[in-house]
Design an enzyme around this catalytic site. Structure first.
Site, PDB file in Angstrom:
ATOM      1  CD  GLU A   1      -2.840   0.442   2.519  1.00 29.68           C
ATOM      2  OE1 GLU A   1      -2.761  -0.654   3.106  1.00 29.68           O
ATOM      3  OE2 GLU A   1      -3.444   1.409   2.954  1.00 29.68           O
ATOM      4  CG  ASP A   2       1.954   2.903   3.447  1.00 21.88           C
ATOM      5  OD1 ASP A   2       0.803   3.028   2.991  1.00 21.88           O
ATOM      6  OD2 ASP A   2       2.220   2.944   4.660  1.00 21.88           O
TER       7      ASP A   2
END
Ligand code: MN
Length: 499
Positions: A75-76
């Site tokens: 996600e990041d």
């Protein structure tokens, strides 16, 4: 540099394979997040390390710890899920993706939020470790919340208090529940938290003088009775938990006896009951406060004997008696059952699990002895049903029915009354005032007349009508939830009989 030994040392008998996996995840995360910083300016990796460490502290396996290191990588920092599959396998990828789902969405009651929660609960109902990793992730987020922009702080703290702390509670992971609640509390209600804290510190000091004295006497008594293999611990109530209790006791701290409690930990269950006998033989117990959670565990699996006694020097002390195993379960709940590999401890752990998961799952556990077999509590399975039945109201519904154990109802003036789930109109009346309860003749809920036995729902507005001639009825007791109401009804009836 964070040392992997900190994590390994928390594990029970890790194999070389476990250590290699953790080292590999550590290196992978360190590299993937190398340019990535937190709001505080520190390396993002610190958060991953702390999350992995929280997971290890709960006694979870290397697989879960590894997922802790990797949980923000897709996600990041845009790591390709395929890469995780290739390097770490399907199981770890599943955990990472399960945890990631809830991260990207905003708390605002939008459909998007609901949608993400559904996905999260879906993943968690397939593998409960998703939730445990998420809770460990959230704990570190809460511990470092001061660095986050103010507007975001409140949203995260609220979500923690409304969703994650109750989930930890339902899983019996007291350690996480307490930390999450207390941290969130100080952000959401800073003044109340401060006030409660001062009260707690003051009371705790007072209490400890009595506890020390009591401890001395109890040790002597136990030795005299031939019990020598035990240890004694203190536990102090969490801040938020005390605050909630104060609300229920008209903010009178003198009515709360379990601010700190003495805990006697022994080797087997027989000793628990023997010690209860010894305690009652020497100190007078308070009626109604003797609880056998060994014979009847709490819904989240909690087991212990509780009693509250007059210590003889004017104070009142709560004593909790339990085995080492129960003590561990009471802190780590379901997490203490997930990573057991040896069949001996597997069987031992079934007692608690039995209370929260279905018989079919227990049979499965008996048949398979694999780490992949993950216990799914029934209520988590029910979450999936909720998803189908409630549509857009999903979050609202689960908050009401599953995450909350207490309900908030309103007086006509808008004052909030906090009651246990399942409370009726009668409970409400007695919570307002004994005389209101004793003379209740009718009630309106949300403007409509209802029967006195009606169970209240969160958010109900309740109006009580009284008549001087009205009297409590024995039957009411069956329709009350609170000990307070039951007690008042009984004493009103016995007063009536004496007249
Ligand atoms: Mn995270």
């Amino acid at each position: 540099m964070k040392n992997i030994k900190e994590i390994i040392s928390l594990m029970r008998n890790p194999t070389q394979k476990d250590i290699d996996l953790i080292q590999k995840s550590y290196d992978f995360a360190l590299n993937a997040h190398k340019e990535h910083k937190r709001f505080s300016g520190e390396p993002y990796f610190n958060h991953l390390f702390a999350t992995a460490k929280n997971i290890a502290e709960l006694g979870m396996s290397a697989t879960a710890i590894s997922a802790g290191f990797l949980h923000d990588s897709i996600e990041d920092v845009g790591v390709d899920p395929e890469e995780i599959r290739k390097e770490f396998g399907e199981e770890i990828l599943f955990l990472v993706q399960g945890v990631a789902k809830l991260g990207q969405i905003k708390y605002k009651g939008t459909n998007r939020y609901n949608e993400s929660l559904r996905k999260f609960f879906g993943a968690m109902s397939k593998d409960i470790r998703v939730l445990i990793i998420k809770l460990c992730d959230r704990l570190n987020n809460m511990q470092t919340l001061e660095h986050v922009p103010k507007t975001k702080q409140l949203r995260i703290a609220k979500e923690t208090l409304e969703i994650f702390a109750p989930l930890a509670h339902r899983l019996g992971i007291k350690k996480l529940q307490r930390d999450l609640e207390d941290l969130a509390f100080t952000y959401i209600y800073p003044e109340k938290a401060e006030k409660t804290k001062n009260l707690l510190v003051k009371k705790k000091e007072e209490h400890e003088i009595h506890l020390d004295k009591f401890r001395e006497s109890i040790i002597k008594k136990l030795y005299k009775n031939g019990i020598t293999n035990f240890r004694i611990d203190y536990r102090v109530k969490g801040l938020y938990s005390l605050y909630k209790k104060l609300e229920r006791y008209e903010n009178n701290i003198d009515n709360i006896y379990d601010i700190s409690a003495l805990r006697i930990i022994v080797q087997d269950i027989t000793d628990c009951y023997r010690i209860l006998g010894i305690v009652h033989n020497s100190w007078k117990p308070l009626l109604g406060r003797i609880k056998d959670y060994i014979a009847s565990p709490k819904p989240n699996g909690y087991r212990s004997l509780h009693t509250t006694v007059f210590s003889g020097d004017g104070s009142i002390i709560e004593v909790q008696i339990r085995t080492e195993e129960m003590d561990k379960e009471s802190e780590y709940g379901i997490a203490s059952h997930l990573s057991y590999k040896s069949s001996a401890s597997h069987n031992k752990s079934l007692y608690l699990v039995k209370n929260i998961i279905s018989q079919k799952n227990i049979d499965d556990i008996r048949n398979k002895n694999s780490e992949e077999l993950i216990d799914i509590p029934i209520w988590i399975k029910e979450l999936v049903k909720y998803q189908e039945a409630t549509g857009n109201k999903f979050l609202e519904e689960i908050k009401k029915d599953i995450l909350e154990e207490r309900i908030f109802v309103f007086t006509p003036k808008g004052d909030v009354i906090d009651l246990p789930l399942g409370s009726s109109v009668i409970d409400f009346a007695y919570m307002i005032h004994t005389d209101v309860g004793n003379h209740i003749s009718g009630a309106k809920v949300n403007g409509k007349f209802v029967a006195l036995y009606t169970k209240l729902q969160n958010g109900d507005r309740v109006e009580i009508e009284t008549k001087k001639s009205a009297k409590p009825n024995k039957k009411w007791i069956e329709h009350c939830k609170t000990a307070l109401a039951k007690h008042q009804i009984k004493s009103a009836i016995s007063r009536e009989l004496k007249r």
